[in-house]
Design an enzyme around this catalytic site. Structure first.
Site, PDB file in Angstrom:
ATOM      1  CG  ASP A  69      -1.745   1.464   1.396  1.00  0.00           C
ATOM      2  OD1 ASP A  69      -2.331   1.622   0.442  1.00  0.00           O
ATOM      3  OD2 ASP A  69      -1.926   1.742   2.555  1.00  0.00           O
ATOM      4  NE  ARG A  70       0.793   7.655  -2.042  1.00  0.00           N
ATOM      5  CZ  ARG A  70       0.388   8.613  -2.720  1.00  0.00           C
ATOM      6  NH1 ARG A  70       0.445   8.712  -4.053  1.00  0.00           N
ATOM      7  NH2 ARG A  70      -0.265   9.562  -2.055  1.00  0.00           N
ATOM      8  CG  ASP A  71      -1.465   7.741   0.761  1.00  0.00           C
ATOM      9  OD1 ASP A  71      -0.226   8.332   0.654  1.00  0.00           O
ATOM     10  OD2 ASP A  71      -2.519   7.823  -0.088  1.00  0.00           O
ATOM     11  CE1 TYR A 129      -9.294  11.123   0.232  1.00  0.00           C
ATOM     12  CE2 TYR A 129      -9.451  12.401   1.967  1.00  0.00           C
ATOM     13  CZ  TYR A 129     -10.054  11.688   1.397  1.00  0.00           C
ATOM     14  OH  TYR A 129     -11.130  11.207   1.514  1.00  0.00           O
ATOM     15  CB  THR A 140      -1.949   3.544  -3.995  1.00  0.00           C
ATOM     16  OG1 THR A 140      -2.457   4.779  -2.955  1.00  0.00           O
ATOM     17  CG2 THR A 140      -1.723   3.996  -5.250  1.00  0.00           C
ATOM     18  NE  ARG A 190     -12.827   3.036  -1.558  1.00  0.00           N
ATOM     19  CZ  ARG A 190     -12.108   4.045  -1.070  1.00  0.00           C
ATOM     20  NH1 ARG A 190     -10.998   4.643  -1.757  1.00  0.00           N
ATOM     21  NH2 ARG A 190     -12.116   4.455   0.173  1.00  0.00           N
ATOM     22  CE  LYS A 191      -5.358  -0.614  -1.688  1.00  0.00           C
ATOM     23  NZ  LYS A 191      -3.893  -0.592  -1.186  1.00  0.00           N
ATOM     24  CG  ASP A 246      -2.142   2.139   6.726  1.00  0.00           C
ATOM     25  OD1 ASP A 246      -2.485   1.844   5.265  1.00  0.00           O
ATOM     26  OD2 ASP A 246      -2.295   3.197   6.779  1.00  0.00           O
ATOM     27  CE  LYS A 247      -7.289   3.990   6.039  1.00  0.00           C
ATOM     28  NZ  LYS A 247      -7.355   4.951   4.951  1.00  0.00           N
TER      29      LYS A 247
END
Ligand SMILES: [Mg+2]
Ligand SMILES: [Zn+2]
Length: 177
Positions: free
Chosen positions: A7-9, A18, A49, A99-100, A125-126
């Site tokens: 994942d990125r963020d 955002y 992402t 969308r994940k 992280d989610k």
């Protein structure tokens, strides 16, 4: 291909919400070392992402791509090759298939690179990152519990660690031949 999907963020950069400008893009401490370690174990790295800020109108696809090019250049300078980046620009209301926790981005990567699911990993992280991996058929999942807002006991993740810096503690995170 044996891949670690990142994942990125919240995994690569601090998730301040955002993120779409390099001025706001803060790499997680030690991320380059962690990535080099994964590559040395024989994995390719692919970033997947959710970027609903695009469809929400907070920034454009071009903004995302400019930041993405800058990020990839920073990785390159640190001797880290990122194999590919897939992003979903949609909101939950769009009901897209990418969308994940849906698997569209992973399916696309599979078509392009033929993913060896049993030897690949998903790091996020989610819980939705973890679910996307499981829905796709990757059971090797790592939840980065950096902001401690996740109900750990309810997570389906195989491993939970506080930071990417801790990935070397997971001895199972290696390529089996
Ligand atoms: Mg995230
Ligand atoms: Zn989408």
């Amino acid at each position: 291909m044996k891949v670690v999907f990142l994942d990125r963020d919240g995994v690569i950069n601090k998730d301040s919400g955002y993120v779409h400008k390099k001025e706001d893009f803060v790499f997680i401490q030690g991320i380059f070392d962690s990535c080099r370690s994964l590559i040395s174990k024989g994995f390719e790295l692919i970033i997947i992402t959710n970027q609903s800020g695009i469809e929400r109108g907070y920034y454009t696809v071009e903004d995302f791509l400019i930041l993405n090019d800058w990020m990839l250049n920073e990785f390159e300078k640190a001797d880290v090759n990122i194999c590919d980046v897939f992003f979903c620009p949609h909101t939950p209301q769009d009901n897209c298939n990418c969308r994940k926790p849906k698997t569209g981005m992973l399916d696309k990567a599979d078509l392009k690179y033929n993913i060896e699911k049993s030897n690949s990993w998903v790091i996020g992280d989610k819980e939705t990152d973890i679910e996307a991996g499981i829905n796709f058929g990757i059971n090797n999942t790592i939840l980065i519990n950096s902001n401690q807002n996740v109900q750990i006991e309810n997570s389906k993740a195989k491993f939970i660690i506080p930071s990417m810096k801790d990935i070397n503690k997971i001895s199972e995170l290696r390529v089996d031949n």
